[in-house]
Design a protein around this motif. Structure first.
Motif, short mmCIF file in Angstrom:
data_model
loop_
_atom_site.label_atom_id
_atom_site.label_comp_id
_atom_site.label_asym_id
_atom_site.label_seq_id
_atom_site.Cartn_x
_atom_site.Cartn_y
_atom_site.Cartn_z
N UNK A 52 -19.60 -2.04 -6.61
CA UNK A 52 -20.87 -2.71 -6.90
C UNK A 52 -20.67 -3.58 -8.13
N UNK A 53 -20.94 -4.87 -8.00
CA UNK A 53 -20.85 -5.79 -9.14
C UNK A 53 -22.26 -6.16 -9.58
N UNK A 54 -22.49 -6.16 -10.87
CA UNK A 54 -23.80 -6.51 -11.42
C UNK A 54 -23.91 -8.02 -11.57
N UNK A 55 -25.11 -8.53 -11.36
CA UNK A 55 -25.33 -9.97 -11.53
C UNK A 55 -25.51 -10.33 -13.00
N UNK A 56 -25.81 -9.33 -13.84
CA UNK A 56 -25.91 -9.52 -15.28
C UNK A 56 -25.58 -8.18 -15.94
N UNK A 57 -25.05 -8.20 -17.16
CA UNK A 57 -24.65 -6.95 -17.81
C UNK A 57 -25.86 -6.10 -18.18
N UNK A 58 -25.68 -4.79 -18.08
CA UNK A 58 -26.72 -3.84 -18.45
C UNK A 58 -26.14 -2.85 -19.46
N UNK A 59 -26.78 -2.78 -20.60
CA UNK A 59 -26.32 -1.85 -21.63
C UNK A 59 -27.24 -0.65 -21.71
N UNK A 60 -26.68 0.54 -21.59
CA UNK A 60 -27.44 1.76 -21.83
C UNK A 60 -26.58 2.65 -22.70
N UNK A 69 -37.28 1.66 -12.41
CA UNK A 69 -36.38 0.97 -11.48
C UNK A 69 -35.66 -0.12 -12.24
N UNK A 70 -34.34 -0.17 -12.07
CA UNK A 70 -33.60 -1.30 -12.65
C UNK A 70 -32.44 -1.77 -11.79
N UNK A 71 -32.01 -0.94 -10.82
CA UNK A 71 -30.87 -1.33 -10.00
C UNK A 71 -31.07 -2.64 -9.26
N UNK A 72 -32.30 -2.90 -8.83
CA UNK A 72 -32.59 -4.13 -8.09
C UNK A 72 -32.52 -5.36 -8.98
N UNK A 73 -32.68 -5.17 -10.30
CA UNK A 73 -32.68 -6.30 -11.23
C UNK A 73 -31.26 -6.67 -11.65
N UNK A 116 -24.95 7.40 -4.42
CA UNK A 116 -25.27 7.38 -5.85
C UNK A 116 -24.24 6.54 -6.58
N UNK A 117 -24.69 5.72 -7.52
CA UNK A 117 -23.76 4.94 -8.33
C UNK A 117 -22.96 5.88 -9.24
N UNK A 118 -21.70 5.56 -9.47
CA UNK A 118 -20.87 6.32 -10.41
C UNK A 118 -20.97 5.65 -11.79
N UNK A 160 -30.93 6.05 -12.49
CA UNK A 160 -29.59 5.71 -12.95
C UNK A 160 -29.05 4.58 -12.07
N UNK A 161 -29.71 3.43 -12.14
CA UNK A 161 -29.32 2.22 -11.40
C UNK A 161 -29.13 2.47 -9.91
N UNK A 162 -30.08 3.17 -9.31
CA UNK A 162 -30.03 3.41 -7.86
C UNK A 162 -30.02 2.08 -7.11
#
Length: 469
Positions: free
Chosen positions: A19-27, A401-405, A58-60, A376-378
């Protein structure tokens, strides 16, 4: 509907895909740009010979289950693969029939001990059984011709005495009283490096989807938000002022949670942040909107710190510290009011904690204890659908929800798979910007199509294009 059916586990297969993100997500301590997603398939057989396959995903996510900075992201992915294999081997080690919950109860303690012997903490250890249990539940529902909601309301999983931590609770009565809704609010996460307005961006993704908080609110109409803070009061207050400048434009009330990201070592440190927020007139409306504070204390200290030692003015929940089945009860004794539901921690644990909240609130004749729904970024497909169905079953009215973003919907998946999910769940998904993606309108997610055969999914991923885990 009768007794909980006895199931024999015939096979467990594990897969993954990138899975590649379209923008970086920092947690917390990591900024994520890509991650594998894990899949589990389980085949069960009923005593009368009926068989069915079920699935879960589930995302790893790195640096959440184990935040050891000495480990790389690849090390974390390896840990998650290991606990999945351990869970598969455990559940296949005993071929005798049991209820769906019976299989969980049979292996939970031995798996936890084996994981601990490998140096894996309880939160990490739970990831493996969490996927297997969901896939097993899905297979049971399909074999019995039932939806997840119907099966759970009738307690056909057999929740109860098969594990000592679940004893003393009348799950039959608790589950029978649950009433899923037709929709729920999406609580949008504002990550630590997310742009608030276009002025904050040095470059844009430019894919036509919203990128900044300002654009997200305009596109999806959110009224619920999750705001992450980093442990530096001055910087956090300044960032919250920027966020408030966008959220305060809404003529309607808005609501938010404040995610402490384990950035504090004491309740007094959290109180310093609270006082910093309260001292800012520009943050008055935002502070009034805060529903709860999530896991502000580092997990190694959280259940030692009494949150009642500081006047925070908001309830506090545990998330990362909810590693074991008894953790919420321990947190209650330290002044915590709530706990998060996450399918990656195990859906039986969520049901147990929801039942605890109901029982404790009856004991105290109030509504002090509650569950939140965190994410967790479902990802679109099995992962987000099963998480939404669980949250909805438990009566939680808004979900982070944040996985869709951060991911471009199903864009990376085969087109036939995308269309199959869209056909099965036309209220949950939409086809836009070249891909099938989660549909959020007026800040809400429609859920009616999740009441279908199996664990909330009328379609299945294309396992044939995946890699073996």
């Amino acid at each position: 509907m009768g007794e909980a059916p006895l199931l024999s586990i015939r096979a467990i297969a594990l897969y993954e895909r990138p899975v590649k993100l379209r923008m970086p997500f920092r947690f917390g301590v990591v900024t994520l740009t890509e991650s594998p997603q894990a899949f589990a398939r389980v085949q069960v057989a009923l005593p009368d010979g009926r068989t069915a396959w079920g699935g879960a995903a589930e995302l790893m996510a790195p640096k959440w289950f184990d935040k050891n900075l000495a480990l790389t992201n690849e090390d974390n992915f390896g840990q998650l693969r290991d606990v999945l294999r351990m869970a598969r081997d455990a559940y296949l080690s005993d071929s005798s029939p049991a209820t769906a919950f019976g299989h969980f109860g049979r292996h939970h303690e031995a798996h936890a001990r084996a994981a601990s012997a490998r140096g894996f903490n309880p939160l990490l250890a739970s990831y493996g059984p969490a996927l297997v249990d969901r896939a097993l539940m899905d297979a049971m529902c399909r074999a019995c011709g039932l939806s997840f909601y119907a099966a759970m309301q009738a307690n056909l999983a057999g929740m109860g005495a098969a594990h000592p931590e679940f004893q003393g609770i009348d799950f039959g009565a608790f589950l029978a009283g649950l009433r899923p809704a037709a929709s729920m609010h999406a609580r949008h996460t504002v990550g630590l490096v997310d742009a608030i307005t276009p002025a904050d961006q040095s470059e844009r993704v430019g894919d036509g989807l919203p990128e900044t908080l300002e654009e997200v609110v305009r596109a999806y109409g959110h009224r619920y938000f999750k705001l992450k803070v980093a442990g530096n009061v001055q910087a956090d207050v300044q960032r919250l002022r920027s966020i408030a400048s966008v959220l305060d434009r809404s003529p309607q009330p808005y609501f938010a949670s404040l995610d402490g990201n384990e950035q504090y070592e004491s309740a007094e440190g959290v109180q310093e942040l609270v006082r910093g927020i309260q001292a800012q007139p520009a943050l008055r409306r935002l502070w009034e909107s805060i529903l709860f504070i999530e896991q502000p204390i580092a997990r190694k200290l959280a259940l030692q710190v009494d949150m009642r030692s500081a006047d925070l003015g908001k309830p506090v929940i545990v998330d990362e510290s909810d590693g074991e089945l008894a953790s919420f009860a321990q947190a209650r004794a330290r002044g915590y009011s709530g706990v998060s539901s996450k399918t990656c921690k195990g859906f039986y644990k969520s049901v147990l904690n929801a039942a605890r909240c109901a029982a404790w609130n009856r004991e105290e004749a109030g509504a002090h204890y509650f569950m939140s729904a965190e994410d967790l970024t479902t990802q679109a497909g099995l992962s987000v659908q099963q998480d939404l169905a669980l949250v909805n079953l438990l009566g939680i009215t808004h979900v982070e929800r944040n996985g869709h973003h951060y991911v471009n919907g199903m864009a990376a998946l085969p087109w036939t798979e995308q269309q199959a999910f869209l056909r099965a769940h036309p209220d949950l998904y939409e086809n836009s910007h070249g891909a099938v993606r989660l549909r959020i309108a007026d800040g809400e997610i429609a859920l009616s199509s999740l009441d279908c055969l199996g664990f909330a999914s009328g379609s299945m991923p294309d396992f044939g294009v995946m890699s073996a885990l």
